[in-house]
Design an enzyme around this catalytic site. Structure first.
Site, PDB file in Angstrom:
ATOM      1  N   LYS A  81       0.860  -1.182   0.000  1.00 16.11           N
ATOM      2  CA  LYS A  81       0.000   0.000   0.000  1.00 16.11           C
ATOM      3  C   LYS A  81       0.890   1.223   0.000  1.00 16.11           C
ATOM      4  O   LYS A  81       2.049   1.154   0.422  1.00 16.11           O
ATOM      5  CB  LYS A  81      -0.860  -0.012   1.270  1.00 16.11           C
ATOM      6  CG  LYS A  81      -2.097   0.813   1.195  1.00 16.11           C
ATOM      7  CD  LYS A  81      -3.265   0.038   0.628  1.00 16.11           C
ATOM      8  CE  LYS A  81      -4.502   0.909   0.534  1.00 16.11           C
ATOM      9  NZ  LYS A  81      -5.657   0.153   0.031  1.00 16.11           N
ATOM     10  N   GLY A 181     -25.932   1.571   2.783  1.00 11.96           N
ATOM     11  CA  GLY A 181     -25.013   2.267   1.884  1.00 11.96           C
ATOM     12  C   GLY A 181     -25.328   1.947   0.437  1.00 11.96           C
ATOM     13  O   GLY A 181     -25.287   0.779   0.028  1.00 11.96           O
ATOM     14  N   GLY A 183     -23.813   3.462  -2.386  1.00 10.44           N
ATOM     15  CA  GLY A 183     -22.800   4.083  -3.237  1.00 10.44           C
ATOM     16  C   GLY A 183     -22.460   3.169  -4.393  1.00 10.44           C
ATOM     17  O   GLY A 183     -23.308   2.418  -4.901  1.00 10.44           O
ATOM     18  N   ASN A 184     -21.217   3.175  -4.804  1.00 15.31           N
ATOM     19  CA  ASN A 184     -20.791   2.391  -5.967  1.00 15.31           C
ATOM     20  C   ASN A 184     -21.072   0.903  -5.780  1.00 15.31           C
ATOM     21  O   ASN A 184     -21.601   0.238  -6.662  1.00 15.31           O
ATOM     22  CB  ASN A 184     -19.290   2.603  -6.197  1.00 15.31           C
ATOM     23  CG  ASN A 184     -18.996   4.031  -6.605  1.00 15.31           C
ATOM     24  OD1 ASN A 184     -19.705   4.589  -7.431  1.00 15.31           O
ATOM     25  ND2 ASN A 184     -17.979   4.618  -6.015  1.00 15.31           N
TER      26      ASN A 184
HETATM   27  P1  NAD Z   1     -19.140   4.994  -1.852  1.00 13.72           P
HETATM   28  O1  NAD Z   1     -18.518   6.164  -1.194  1.00 13.72           O
HETATM   29  O2  NAD Z   1     -19.452   5.040  -3.308  1.00 13.72           O
HETATM   30  O3  NAD Z   1     -20.516   4.621  -1.095  1.00 13.72           O
HETATM   31  C1  NAD Z   1     -20.683   4.637   0.271  1.00 13.72           C
HETATM   32  C2  NAD Z   1     -22.149   4.997   0.529  1.00 13.72           C
HETATM   33  O4  NAD Z   1     -22.407   4.862   1.909  1.00 13.72           O
HETATM   34  C3  NAD Z   1     -22.485   6.438   0.140  1.00 13.72           C
HETATM   35  O5  NAD Z   1     -23.643   6.447  -0.673  1.00 13.72           O
HETATM   36  C4  NAD Z   1     -22.740   7.115   1.486  1.00 13.72           C
HETATM   37  O6  NAD Z   1     -23.684   8.159   1.423  1.00 13.72           O
HETATM   38  C5  NAD Z   1     -23.227   5.942   2.320  1.00 13.72           C
HETATM   39  N1  NAD Z   1     -23.098   6.106   3.762  1.00 13.72           N
HETATM   40  C6  NAD Z   1     -22.111   6.699   4.462  1.00 13.72           C
HETATM   41  N2  NAD Z   1     -22.373   6.645   5.786  1.00 13.72           N
HETATM   42  C7  NAD Z   1     -23.558   6.001   5.910  1.00 13.72           C
HETATM   43  C8  NAD Z   1     -24.364   5.619   7.027  1.00 13.72           C
HETATM   44  N3  NAD Z   1     -24.027   5.918   8.277  1.00 13.72           N
HETATM   45  N4  NAD Z   1     -25.500   4.945   6.785  1.00 13.72           N
HETATM   46  C9  NAD Z   1     -25.889   4.657   5.520  1.00 13.72           C
HETATM   47  N5  NAD Z   1     -25.176   5.003   4.436  1.00 13.72           N
HETATM   48  C10 NAD Z   1     -24.028   5.660   4.633  1.00 13.72           C
HETATM   49  O7  NAD Z   1     -18.186   3.759  -1.511  1.00 13.72           O
HETATM   50  P2  NAD Z   1     -18.139   2.339  -2.241  1.00 13.72           P
HETATM   51  O8  NAD Z   1     -17.085   2.366  -3.281  1.00 13.72           O
HETATM   52  O9  NAD Z   1     -19.521   1.913  -2.597  1.00 13.72           O
HETATM   53  O10 NAD Z   1     -17.596   1.433  -1.056  1.00 13.72           O
HETATM   54  C11 NAD Z   1     -18.437   1.011   0.002  1.00 13.72           C
HETATM   55  C12 NAD Z   1     -17.632   0.187   0.990  1.00 13.72           C
HETATM   56  O11 NAD Z   1     -17.060  -0.930   0.329  1.00 13.72           O
HETATM   57  C13 NAD Z   1     -16.455   0.929   1.629  1.00 13.72           C
HETATM   58  O12 NAD Z   1     -16.298   0.464   2.941  1.00 13.72           O
HETATM   59  C14 NAD Z   1     -15.281   0.510   0.768  1.00 13.72           C
HETATM   60  O13 NAD Z   1     -14.066   0.606   1.473  1.00 13.72           O
HETATM   61  C15 NAD Z   1     -15.647  -0.924   0.474  1.00 13.72           C
HETATM   62  N6  NAD Z   1     -15.036  -1.463  -0.741  1.00 13.72           N
HETATM   63  C16 NAD Z   1     -15.285  -0.908  -1.957  1.00 13.72           C
HETATM   64  C17 NAD Z   1     -14.722  -1.456  -3.099  1.00 13.72           C
HETATM   65  C18 NAD Z   1     -15.023  -0.888  -4.465  1.00 13.72           C
HETATM   66  O14 NAD Z   1     -14.730  -1.563  -5.472  1.00 13.72           O
HETATM   67  N7  NAD Z   1     -15.579   0.298  -4.567  1.00 13.72           N
HETATM   68  C19 NAD Z   1     -13.875  -2.581  -2.996  1.00 13.72           C
HETATM   69  C20 NAD Z   1     -13.640  -3.153  -1.739  1.00 13.72           C
HETATM   70  C21 NAD Z   1     -14.237  -2.591  -0.627  1.00 13.72           C
END
Ligand code: NAD
Length: 371
Positions: A81, A181, A183-184
């Site tokens: 990292k 959540g 998000g993505n």
């Molecule tokens: P993101 O930022 O796109 O989405 C996160 C979502 O969570 C947002 O819509 C945000 O508004 C919401 N959120 C934040 N606090 C909240 C709460 N208290 N209650 C409800 N919703 C809440 O992030 P992402 O890329 O979707 O990733 C989500 C999780 O998955 C993270 O923990 C990230 O580390 C993990 N992750 C993501 C990937 C990836 O490919 N994107 C890979 C491995 C792990």
């Protein structure tokens, strides 16, 4: 605590590189935790750390986590990292990332970088101008683009494996799933779960995002402080870390926790507590490895179909973890670590017996180097 004491405290990292370029204001640290299985892959985080100790602690912890994640995923990758100290909103420049690219290049492929919190495709493009040892570059450059759909598909596979373990079926039709959540990862997961016929409840602090998903998929939304206590079969946390903690643990009404968020257990003891409560926890880093599998395919020469196929492995990986947990009578979080360590030890020994023999990952990376 001195710098070397801190490094020793966090485990046996193979190499730490401090990167400094005063002309462009670069202060960064690259940590290579373990390369027994292959080159150390892990993203570059850009963050306004309070001080250098905080940055060092973060990079040591995160790089070790990548070793376990890659091993548990069955990939020929080690763990590494990088962190750049600075404000990602105001301090990003082309020079900063190209200077950082030079440091990555100096490791000659022992460390491969990618996007992380505070960095994106454009930054990877600058790094790529100086080194081939970078993934997550734009699709136009032969990269894999956004990993989230692959992460989400892996999460679906983890949910199915856990459902099979707990309920005797991996058919999710009629299964009640709560997604925290949107998000993505969360939004893609809702799409896959809808296709499976699951009954979905969602929550997100972003009201507009929640409304969009409710309209698109006809799912039910609840308040953010209610989602973890929803009466359901499966909780799929896809927002924050540490959602299993002293305050939340007695509230869960589910039988399975399997989601995409990183570091879901506030502490390891919460994993043991879930086990006592009869809640099956599918360990986060095994479940959310689809994104890492996707960038691994990028190293081989990217194919979206192959990446998608690869994420199906999350199902088998989770089942293996559940088997080890039963075999050794331990929590699934400990079983995941054990599975990762067993593979590192076995392959590491094999490598010692056959020095000079490259793994496939190394061979294909040479091709990457030449493109
Ligand atoms: P993101 O930022 O796109 O989405 C996160 C979502 O969570 C947002 O819509 C945000 O508004 C919401 N959120 C934040 N606090 C909240 C709460 N208290 N209650 C409800 N919703 C809440 O992030 P992402 O890329 O979707 O990733 C989500 C999780 O998955 C993270 O923990 C990230 O580390 C993990 N992750 C993501 C990937 C990836 O490919 N994107 C890979 C491995 C792990």
């Amino acid at each position: 605590m001195g710098t070397f004491e801190m490094i020793a405290k966090h485990g046996e990292h193979e190499e730490i590189l401090f990167c400094h370029d005063k002309d462009v204001g670069l202060k960064a640290i690259i940590a290579i935790h373990n390369t027994a299985l292959g080159p150390a892959l892990g993203g570059t985080r850009m963050w306004n750390y309070k001080n250098e100790d905080e940055a060092l602690t973060d990079v040591l912890r995160l790089s070790k986590g990548m070793t376990y994640k890659a091993s548990a995923a069955g990939l020929n990758l080690g763990g590494g990292k990088a962190v750049i100290i600075g404000d990602p909103k105001t301090q990003k420049t082309e020079g900063l990332f190209r200077a950082f690219g030079h440091f990555v290049n100096s490791l000659n492929g022992k460390y491969i970088t990618a996007e992380d919190v505070g960095t994106g495709e454009k930054d990877m493009e600058y790094i790529y101008m100086e080194t081939p040892w970078v993934t997550g570059i734009p699709k136009d450059f032969g990269g894999s683009g956004d990993p989230s759909p692959y992460t989400a598909h892996g999460v679906l596979m983890g949910i199915k494996a856990a459902a099979h373990e707990k309920f005797g079926t991996d058919a999710l039709k009629g299964m009640r799933v709560a997604v925290q959540g949107l998000g993505n990862v969360g939004s893609n997961l809702v799409k896959y779960l809808t296709e499976e016929g699951a009954i979905i409840t969602v929550a997100d602090i972003d009201q507009a995002r929640t409304a969009k998903i409710v309209n698109q998929y006809g799912v039910k939304a609840v308040a953010v402080d209610e989602i973890l206590a929803v009466d359901c079969d499966i909780q799929a946390p896809c927002a924050l870390g540490a959602i299993v903690n002293d305050q939340t643990i007695s509230k869960f009404k589910c039988k399975v926790i399997a989601g995409g968020a990183n570091n879901q257990l506030a502490e390891a003891r919460h994993g043991d507590h879930l086990r006592e409560l009869g809640i099956l926890y599918a360990p986060d880093y095994v479940v959310n490895a689809g994104g890492l599998m996707n960038v691994f395919v990028e190293l081989e020469g990217y194919s979206p179909d192959r990446a998608f196929e690869k994420t199906r492995k999350v199902y088998d990986n989770c089942k293996k973890v559940f088997e080890i947990a039963k075999r050794d009578n331990i929590g699934t979080h400990t079983a995941a670590d054990r599975m990762a360590e067993e593979r590192i030890n076995t392959i590491g020994k094999l490598k010692q017996r056959h020095p000079g023999k490259s793994f496939r990952a190394f061979t294909t990376l040479k091709e990457v180097n030449n493109r």
